[in-house]
Design a protein around this motif. Structure first.
Motif, PDB file in Angstrom:
ATOM      1  N   SER A 181      57.929  27.961  10.105  1.00 17.84           N
ATOM      2  CA  SER A 181      56.775  28.695  10.606  1.00 17.84           C
ATOM      3  C   SER A 181      55.511  28.330   9.828  1.00 17.84           C
ATOM      4  N   HIS A 182      55.643  28.211   8.508  1.00 21.44           N
ATOM      5  CA  HIS A 182      54.503  27.839   7.666  1.00 21.44           C
ATOM      6  C   HIS A 182      54.022  26.439   8.031  1.00 21.44           C
ATOM      7  N   VAL A 183      54.957  25.509   8.185  1.00 21.26           N
ATOM      8  CA  VAL A 183      54.613  24.131   8.498  1.00 21.26           C
ATOM      9  C   VAL A 183      53.966  24.034   9.873  1.00 21.26           C
ATOM     10  N   PHE A 184      54.489  24.771  10.852  1.00 19.86           N
ATOM     11  CA  PHE A 184      53.927  24.713  12.202  1.00 19.86           C
ATOM     12  C   PHE A 184      52.469  25.155  12.179  1.00 19.86           C
ATOM     13  N   ASP A 185      52.193  26.283  11.512  1.00 21.29           N
ATOM     14  CA  ASP A 185      50.825  26.794  11.448  1.00 21.29           C
ATOM     15  C   ASP A 185      49.902  25.783  10.780  1.00 21.29           C
ATOM     16  N   CYS A 186      50.334  25.232   9.632  1.00 26.31           N
ATOM     17  CA  CYS A 186      49.502  24.291   8.891  1.00 26.31           C
ATOM     18  C   CYS A 186      49.257  23.013   9.681  1.00 26.31           C
ATOM     19  N   THR A 187      50.324  22.495  10.321  1.00 26.59           N
ATOM     20  CA  THR A 187      50.206  21.251  11.066  1.00 26.59           C
ATOM     21  C   THR A 187      49.213  21.388  12.202  1.00 26.59           C
ATOM     22  N   GLU A 188      49.369  22.438  12.996  1.00 25.75           N
ATOM     23  CA  GLU A 188      48.479  22.634  14.138  1.00 25.75           C
ATOM     24  C   GLU A 188      47.035  22.796  13.677  1.00 25.75           C
ATOM     25  N   HIS A 189      46.829  23.583  12.618  1.00 21.12           N
ATOM     26  CA  HIS A 189      45.475  23.826  12.132  1.00 21.12           C
ATOM     27  C   HIS A 189      44.858  22.540  11.591  1.00 21.12           C
ATOM     28  N   LEU A 190      45.629  21.775  10.804  1.00 26.45           N
ATOM     29  CA  LEU A 190      45.113  20.571  10.189  1.00 26.45           C
ATOM     30  C   LEU A 190      44.803  19.509  11.238  1.00 26.45           C
ATOM     31  N   LEU A 191      45.723  19.285  12.169  1.00 21.95           N
ATOM     32  CA  LEU A 191      45.500  18.272  13.196  1.00 21.95           C
ATOM     33  C   LEU A 191      44.355  18.665  14.129  1.00 21.95           C
ATOM     34  N   TYR A 192      44.239  19.963  14.424  1.00 22.95           N
ATOM     35  CA  TYR A 192      43.127  20.417  15.253  1.00 22.95           C
ATOM     36  C   TYR A 192      41.802  20.157  14.540  1.00 22.95           C
ATOM     37  N   SER A 193      41.756  20.437  13.234  1.00 25.15           N
ATOM     38  CA  SER A 193      40.539  20.225  12.460  1.00 25.15           C
ATOM     39  C   SER A 193      40.154  18.750  12.447  1.00 25.15           C
ATOM     40  N   LEU A 194      41.152  17.884  12.285  1.00 26.13           N
ATOM     41  CA  LEU A 194      40.885  16.448  12.277  1.00 26.13           C
ATOM     42  C   LEU A 194      40.367  15.964  13.625  1.00 26.13           C
ATOM     43  N   SER A 195      41.053  16.343  14.709  1.00 25.73           N
ATOM     44  CA  SER A 195      40.700  15.853  16.034  1.00 25.73           C
ATOM     45  C   SER A 195      39.384  16.437  16.533  1.00 25.73           C
ATOM     46  N   SER A 196      38.957  17.580  15.965  1.00 29.07           N
ATOM     47  CA  SER A 196      37.725  18.206  16.433  1.00 29.07           C
ATOM     48  C   SER A 196      36.480  17.499  15.906  1.00 29.07           C
ATOM     49  N   VAL A 197      36.636  16.720  14.816  1.00 29.90           N
ATOM     50  CA  VAL A 197      35.476  16.039  14.248  1.00 29.90           C
ATOM     51  C   VAL A 197      35.548  14.525  14.394  1.00 29.90           C
ATOM     52  N   VAL A 198      36.720  13.982  14.706  1.00 32.40           N
ATOM     53  CA  VAL A 198      36.874  12.539  14.845  1.00 32.40           C
ATOM     54  C   VAL A 198      37.650  12.243  16.117  1.00 32.40           C
ATOM     55  N   GLU A 247      48.378  25.645  -0.309  1.00 33.07           N
ATOM     56  CA  GLU A 247      48.621  26.886  -1.040  1.00 33.07           C
ATOM     57  C   GLU A 247      49.888  27.552  -0.521  1.00 33.07           C
ATOM     58  N   PRO A 248      50.383  28.544  -1.246  1.00 32.56           N
ATOM     59  CA  PRO A 248      51.593  29.237  -0.807  1.00 32.56           C
ATOM     60  C   PRO A 248      51.448  29.791   0.603  1.00 32.56           C
ATOM     61  N   PRO A 249      52.553  29.862   1.356  1.00 29.88           N
ATOM     62  CA  PRO A 249      52.504  30.340   2.743  1.00 29.88           C
ATOM     63  C   PRO A 249      52.084  31.798   2.832  1.00 29.88           C
ATOM     64  N   SER A 250      51.638  32.203   4.021  1.00 28.54           N
ATOM     65  CA  SER A 250      51.225  33.586   4.249  1.00 28.54           C
ATOM     66  C   SER A 250      52.421  34.519   4.103  1.00 28.54           C
ATOM     67  N   GLU A 251      52.133  35.821   4.029  1.00 27.84           N
ATOM     68  CA  GLU A 251      53.202  36.804   3.845  1.00 27.84           C
ATOM     69  C   GLU A 251      54.175  36.795   5.021  1.00 27.84           C
ATOM     70  N   MET A 252      53.646  36.648   6.246  1.00 25.92           N
ATOM     71  CA  MET A 252      54.521  36.604   7.415  1.00 25.92           C
ATOM     72  C   MET A 252      55.423  35.372   7.369  1.00 25.92           C
ATOM     73  N   SER A 253      54.845  34.223   6.999  1.00 25.31           N
ATOM     74  CA  SER A 253      55.653  33.002   6.891  1.00 25.31           C
ATOM     75  C   SER A 253      56.682  33.124   5.775  1.00 25.31           C
ATOM     76  N   ARG A 254      56.286  33.762   4.659  1.00 23.36           N
ATOM     77  CA  ARG A 254      57.216  33.947   3.549  1.00 23.36           C
ATOM     78  C   ARG A 254      58.383  34.832   3.965  1.00 23.36           C
ATOM     79  N   PHE A 255      58.097  35.824   4.807  1.00 21.37           N
ATOM     80  CA  PHE A 255      59.179  36.682   5.292  1.00 21.37           C
ATOM     81  C   PHE A 255      60.158  35.873   6.143  1.00 21.37           C
ATOM     82  N   THR A 256      59.622  35.025   7.033  1.00 21.16           N
ATOM     83  CA  THR A 256      60.490  34.183   7.870  1.00 21.16           C
ATOM     84  C   THR A 256      61.327  33.238   7.017  1.00 21.16           C
TER      85      THR A 256
END
Length: 357
Positions: A20-37, A176-185
């Motif tokens: 869950s942590h990886v999915f959130d980070c991946t989507e956010h990071l790739l979206y950020s990259l593709s939005s500017v380049v 950084e460390p995953p969010s509390e919800m991700s840590r619970f999962t």
């Protein structure tokens, strides 16, 4: 050369379930990259993910590589992931067998290369020189290169200046460390893997009391399983073994602040106090940054230790530390502190000492 994935966490630690942590980070990071380049976002590579052990750098790098490969429709044979030690072993073997050209040809055929834990190569200048060649070749051929590291890797005191310079042209992302919800999962998945009987309520209580990385959760649950085999993890057990953060967070931050005080030769009372002298402000900001990085505490909880400062003040201080990381001398002292704190957080048996205080 086929896909070759290895963990940098060591032979005794399984790959942690960070989905869950990886999915959130991946989507956010790739979206950020593709939005500017425009696609592909090749100008941001090499991509360097850095942070303490257990935050999901390896899994995130693997996930990003897989996502790019899918979008670009690369073949499986064009994507490979190596631990840094495996990369070095293959390179040294190629030198000994007089097959360096073959080794380089194999890498040249790849479209995505992930090397996990490049900070492990700081004592091998020969392998660093090969990384320089790899980065130069990847720039010419639009290759995607992803690195992970426990330390900020663009400092000349860690790598050869030529390699540090090339790394500085990439995108460096602190993980950084995953969010509390991700840590619970993550905790729930770990409990299932270890066959620990527990309720969601008990796990949520544990997640609130055991801060830090996913690796900290793993060590905590592993220690419980070894010390209390077959016993259920209940609220009563958690209350007796792990004190509430309100009782323990101040002592945890205090250990970090004292190390900062000793390193910068500034009194702890000044670091915790209201003094606005620049040297004190810098040391205080570093103590706040390290408390956030290692303990995963909220900005407000950190601020409470430092004379009840507002959460926005803590957030700004941490951002200032991150902004200064390109300075080699600054990064060197920060990395030294990080190593000292890492040695405190883990005992010889692998237990998380923060949760035992």
């Amino acid at each position: 050369m086929g896909s070759h994935t290895r963990s940098a966490h060591g032979p005794n630690l399984p790959r942690l379930p960070l989905n869950s942590h990886v999915f959130d980070c991946t989507e956010h990071l790739l979206y950020s990259l593709s939005s500017v380049v425009p696609e592909p976002p090749i100008h941001f590579f090499p991509l360097i993910l850095f942070g303490p052990a257990g935050v999901g750098k390896s899994s995130l790098a693997e996930s990003i590589a897989a996502t790019i490969a899918e979008k670009q429709r690369f073949e499986v044979s064009e994507v490979a992931m190596f631990s840094a030690s495996e990369f070095r072993r293959r390179f040294v073997t190629a030198i000994k067998t007089n097959s360096v050209d073959d080794f380089r040809c194999q890498f040249n055929s790849l479209r995505i290369v992930v090397i996990d834990g490049i900070d492990q190569l700081k004592s091998s200048e020969q392998t660093q020189c090969e990384l320089i060649r790899l980065l130069d070749q990847s720039h010419r051929s639009n290759k995607y290169v992803i690195f992970t590291s426990r330390e900020l890797p663009n400092s000349a005191h860690i790598f050869l200046p030529q390699l540090a310079s090339r790394l500085s042209f990439g995108l460096m992302v602190p993980i950084e460390p995953p969010s509390e919800m991700s840590r619970f999962t993550i905790a729930r998945n770990l409990a299932e893997l270890m066959s620990i009987d527990c309720t969601d309520t008990a796990l949520k209580n544990l997640v609130c009391r055991v801060r830090g990385t996913a690796l900290d959760l793993y060590r905590t649950l592993l220690g419980f399983n070894e010390n209390f085999p077959g016993q259920s993890l209940t609220d009563d057990t958690i209350n007796s073994l792990y004190p509430p953060l309100e009782q323990s967070s101040a002592s945890q931050i205090d250990k970090i602040a004292r190390l900062v005080s000793e390193t910068y030769q500034i009194r702890l009372s000044e670091i915790r106090g209201k003094t606005r002298r620049q040297a004190v402000v810098d040391a205080r900001s570093i103590a706040m940054y390290l408390s956030r990085q290692f303990l995963g505490l909220s900005y407000q909880r950190i601020g409470n230790y430092f004379s009840k400062r507002d959460h926005s003040t803590v957030r700004h201080a941490i951002q200032q530390v991150k902004a200064k990381m390109n300075d080699n001398n600054y990064a060197m002292r920060l990395n030294e502190l990080t190593k000292k704190i890492s040695s405190l957080t883990t005992s010889s048996t692998g237990e998380n000492l923060w949760t035992l205080m």
